[in-house]
Design an enzyme around this catalytic site. Sequence first.
Site, PDB file in Angstrom:
ATOM      1  CB  SER A  95      -6.665  -2.542   6.842  1.00 27.78           C
ATOM      2  OG  SER A  95      -5.012  -3.071   7.267  1.00 27.78           O
ATOM      3  CG  ASP A 232      -0.051  -0.032   3.234  1.00 30.18           C
ATOM      4  OD1 ASP A 232       0.649   0.050   4.514  1.00 30.18           O
ATOM      5  OD2 ASP A 232      -0.964   0.140   2.509  1.00 30.18           O
ATOM      6  CG  HIS A 261      -2.907   1.308   6.326  1.00 34.81           C
ATOM      7  ND1 HIS A 261      -2.385  -0.183   5.161  1.00 34.81           N
ATOM      8  CD2 HIS A 261      -3.682   0.646   6.992  1.00 34.81           C
ATOM      9  CE1 HIS A 261      -3.567  -0.749   6.239  1.00 34.81           C
ATOM     10  NE2 HIS A 261      -4.147  -0.385   6.281  1.00 34.81           N
TER      11      HIS A 261
END
Length: 284
Positions: A95, A232, A261
């Site tokens: 991320s 995601d 994700h």
Amino acid sequence: MNIQSTVMSEGFALNVSIRGNGRPILVVGSSIYYPRLFSEQLYTSFQLIFLDHRGFVKPPRTLEPEEYTLDKVLDDIEAARQTLELEDFIILGHSGHAFMALEYAKKYPEHVRKVVLLNTAPTNSPERQQQSFAFFNETACPERKRQFEADIALLEGDIQREPERRFAHMCIRMGAHSFYDYAYDAAWMWEGVFTNMPVIDHLWGEAFARLNLIDSLKEVAKPVLIGLGRYDYLVSPVSLWNAINGSQANVKKAIFEKSGHNPMFEEPDLFNAILTDWIDETDN
């Protein structure tokens, strides 16, 4: 192996959680949150070193803005590398931490063998964030949208109750954007995770908005694995990475078709196999 330790950097106590045996992989982020995402099977082949950064530890003092720049975070990672005596390692960022991992590899390339970038968009600019929301609204199924509307309606109350945990609450309530199973409740993943909001606001809101990972990749000669989840929606669509099309021999892209994700959590066997095969291939 399961070792807990602390690295001091400019007064910040950065906790370290070391799991497993084998080739070292330094995972940048929270030493509490990230061990919950990776499977035990991975620890039989690799030593995962989970390292806090300034956004996940209590500050030693009232911070000035110059104390939570991205460069300061990169220097903290380097201080931890020296303390832990890591001489040849893989750095992994998931991320927003993908920006940290790649920028570290650019600034301190001497001991980085490879780079893993998971579940990130090339930039965190407001324009890209709007693009991701638009993609969700255009393509998500009605059930996923209804789940999101129900969850996000609770966010304001969460923040009023615990404003210091705004980042964690937002991540939890964005579950329909984050998981293949859009009803998954990830609250347990964030239990006990401290969030230093001025640091996080600056990094995610400003520093990562100014960067573009596709441009940065041109400056990195190390082997790079980019892992993306088809569902995601936080950093969607995966077509944002279409410029990575095989023309850069050192960069490989993998798309997990039944993940949001967190493919290391949602498709652990496939994730472990892809990561392991890529590491083995690029070692030759």
